[in-house]
Design a protein around this motif. Structure first.
Motif, PDB file in Angstrom:
ATOM      1  N   MET A   1       0.840  -1.372  -0.021  1.00 14.23           N
ATOM      2  CA  MET A   1      -0.056   0.089  -0.009  1.00 14.23           C
ATOM      3  C   MET A   1       0.933   1.195  -0.115  1.00 14.23           C
ATOM      4  SD  MET A   1      -3.346  -0.661   0.120  1.00 14.23           S
ATOM      5  CE  MET A   1      -4.455  -1.881   0.619  1.00 14.23           C
ATOM      6  N   GLY A   2       0.663   2.181  -0.934  1.00 16.13           N
ATOM      7  CA  GLY A   2       1.361   3.355  -1.067  1.00 16.13           C
ATOM      8  C   GLY A   2       2.637   3.234  -1.864  1.00 16.13           C
ATOM      9  N   MET A   3       2.895   1.931  -1.886  1.00 14.79           N
ATOM     10  CA  MET A   3       4.162   1.746  -2.826  1.00 14.79           C
ATOM     11  C   MET A   3       4.032   2.061  -4.244  1.00 14.79           C
ATOM     12  SD  MET A   3       5.766  -2.137  -3.325  1.00 14.79           S
ATOM     13  CE  MET A   3       5.637  -2.439  -4.817  1.00 14.79           C
ATOM     14  N   ASP A   4       4.912   2.601  -5.157  1.00 17.40           N
ATOM     15  CA  ASP A   4       4.816   2.845  -6.589  1.00 17.40           C
ATOM     16  C   ASP A   4       5.045   1.797  -7.344  1.00 17.40           C
ATOM     17  OD1 ASP A   4       4.164   5.685  -6.574  1.00 17.40           O
ATOM     18  OD2 ASP A   4       5.894   5.675  -8.203  1.00 17.40           O
ATOM     19  N   ILE A   5       4.303   1.608  -8.502  1.00 18.66           N
ATOM     20  CA  ILE A   5       4.727   0.818  -9.667  1.00 18.66           C
ATOM     21  C   ILE A   5       4.328   1.554 -10.947  1.00 18.66           C
ATOM     22  CG2 ILE A   5       4.058  -1.289 -11.059  1.00 18.66           C
ATOM     23  CD1 ILE A   5       3.285  -2.775  -8.521  1.00 18.66           C
ATOM     24  N   LYS A   6       5.562   1.686 -11.509  1.00 12.71           N
ATOM     25  CA  LYS A   6       5.687   2.597 -12.777  1.00 12.71           C
ATOM     26  C   LYS A   6       4.924   3.789 -12.677  1.00 12.71           C
ATOM     27  CE  LYS A   6       6.262  -1.606 -15.523  1.00 12.71           C
ATOM     28  NZ  LYS A   6       5.539  -2.722 -16.517  1.00 12.71           N
ATOM     29  N   GLY A   7       5.171   4.500 -11.588  1.00 13.10           N
ATOM     30  CA  GLY A   7       4.582   5.822 -11.346  1.00 13.10           C
ATOM     31  C   GLY A   7       3.227   6.015 -10.975  1.00 13.10           C
ATOM     32  N   TYR A   8       2.611   4.783 -10.724  1.00 11.64           N
ATOM     33  CA  TYR A   8       1.497   4.625 -10.050  1.00 11.64           C
ATOM     34  C   TYR A   8       1.302   4.170  -8.529  1.00 11.64           C
ATOM     35  CZ  TYR A   8      -0.075   5.676 -14.722  1.00 11.64           C
ATOM     36  OH  TYR A   8      -0.664   6.335 -15.909  1.00 11.64           O
TER      37      TYR A   8
ATOM     38  N   ASN B   1      -3.732   9.540 -15.115  1.00 13.74           N
ATOM     39  CA  ASN B   1      -2.624  10.740 -15.131  1.00 13.74           C
ATOM     40  C   ASN B   1      -3.577  11.961 -15.012  1.00 13.74           C
ATOM     41  OD1 ASN B   1      -1.249  12.947 -16.094  1.00 13.74           O
ATOM     42  ND2 ASN B   1       0.430  11.318 -16.565  1.00 13.74           N
ATOM     43  N   PRO B   2      -3.375  12.747 -13.487  1.00 16.12           N
ATOM     44  CA  PRO B   2      -4.237  13.883 -13.185  1.00 16.12           C
ATOM     45  C   PRO B   2      -4.069  14.673 -14.606  1.00 16.12           C
ATOM     46  CG  PRO B   2      -2.269  13.430 -11.811  1.00 16.12           C
ATOM     47  CD  PRO B   2      -2.258  12.374 -12.684  1.00 16.12           C
TER      48      PRO B   2
END
Ligand code: GDP
Ligand code: MN
Length: 379
Positions: free
Chosen positions: A76-83, A231-232
């Protein structure tokens, strides 16, 4: 629009495609209980809209509920390829004898749906296609005829599927075809579709892409949109009717017209630059649209220089110039260098406005591209 694995699997389940038992968790403190209910040995799967989660640490096999919770907490909260990960899917662990690939996709070249199967499942299908193209079978589906039994049998043979799994394989393939059609999908994919000793064929992963242009026909699917995961900038752009696609380079592009935007990116690449985005403000854009486009493309921290390439037809170059001025006023603190090329309706007027601010301009596209690349490198 892509949907999450757990959402795709829910749709699969509704169409009688076998999936592992499981539950999604928004918080790692529920994971232990979920794992307990599933029998202890589970797989914790990050719900992010990118592939290759396995390799990136987003898929972990836990041997007991405590371990499952531990893995979920780490994820949780970790990043995968920017997400970043906000949800995990906890599923009963399945014994895997073999991993297969099965997908239905829209083939733009053939202008037709194709069904694709491979005995080379589990890995990226693109990778498999390069390494072992002969291991991938593709069959075109005539949309008027639909997916036929003989085609399904051909696929089953081509992936050496043992006879005893053919009945369920047919059921899965037909269900995927129904889902593809009824959801206006451009991709319905199961990778891996596994052969398991205990459970027969099971869809271990699920991926679906729905054609954005058909979303108006599917109000029920709008709820599946996971805005957290998109992507926002792309969401912001949609609000203003700007076509924006985020990419990995450092030169922001602001262009009117999709073809011109593609050509601009091509020239940048040709001259050794790397575009940070595709951005088309469309025809007849006013100054307000230009300044929101600037805001969107400058919110990408990787952007080191901006190339504005405008062909004034219905769009008036002086309007664009005014939009650029507004954007600069708004962006006061920021000092990203901008190179501007205006051609066509009211371009002289446009250049005059820009001159009052000492903005850098260029006349040819090649010159503009080269100068922008130099600016980006200097930063
Ligand atoms: P992706 O990497 O994002 O495509 O995620 P997948 O859901 O396809 O999982 C990647 C790999 O993890 C699979 O190809 C399997 O090898 C493995 N995996 C996933 N679920 C299970 C499971 O229940 N049991 C076992 N043994 N392996 C699993
Ligand atoms: Mn997969």
């Amino acid at each position: 629009m892509k949907i999450q694995e757990y959402q795709a699997k829910q749709i699969f389940k509704n169409h009688n495609i076998p999936i592992p038992r499981g539950q999604v968790a928004l918080n790692s403190s529920f994971v232990q209980q979920i794992a307990e209910d599933l029998g202890g040995k589970v797989v914790v799967k990050a719900q992010v809209l990118v592939g290759g989660r396995g390799k990136a640490g987003g898929i972990r096999l836990a041997s007991n509920p405590d371990e499952a919770e531990e893995f979920a907490t780490e994820m949780m909260g970790m990043d995968i390829k920017g997400y970043s990960i906000h949800k995990v899917l906890v599923e009963e662990a399945i014994d895997i004898k073999k991993e297969l690939y099965l997908g239905i996709a829209t083939d733009r070249v053939l202008a037709s749906p194709v069904i694709i199967a491979s005995s080379y499942g589990g890995v990226d299908i693109e990778e498999a296609a390069e390494e072992a193209p002969d291991k991938i079978s593709r069959i075109t589906i005539d949309p008027l005829v639909g997916l036929c039994d003989f085609q399904i049998r051909c696929l089953a043979v081509s992936i050496d599927l043992p006879r005893k799994h053919w009945r369920i394989f047919r059921q899965i393939a037909l269900a995927m075809w129904t889902i593809y059609q009824s959801h206006d999908a451009s991709l319905v994919e199961i990778n891996p579709l596994v052969i398991s000793e205990e459970n027969g064929l099971v869809a271990l992963d699920g991926k679906m892409t729905i054609d954005d242009n058909a979303l108006f026909r599917h109000p029920e699917l709008a709820d599946l949109r996971d805005l957290d995961m998109e992507n926002p900038c792309e969401i912001e752009a949609q609000k203003y009717g700007i076509a924006y696609i985020h990419m990995s380079g450092n030169i922001g592009c602001l262009v009117n017209g999709a073809g011109l935007a593609m050509a601009t990116m091509d020239i940048l690449k040709l001259k050794g630059g790397d575009p940070a985005n595709f951005l088309d403000i469309g025809g007849g854009a006013g100054s307000e649209k230009v300044s929101s486009a600037f805001r969107i493309l400058l919110s990408d921290k990787k952007v080191k220089a901006v190339l504005v390439n405008i062909f004034g037809g219905i769009t008036r170059c002086d309007e664009i110039a005014r939009g650029i001025m507004d954007a600069l006023d708004e962006q006061k603190g920021k000092t990203v260098p901008i190179m501007i090329r205006l051609v066509g309706t009211n371009s002289e007027k446009g250049y005059e406005i820009l001159k009052s601010r000492n903005l850098k301009t260029a006349t040819s596209l090649v010159e503009a591209a080269e100068k922008t690349i130099a600016l980006a490198e200097k930063k």
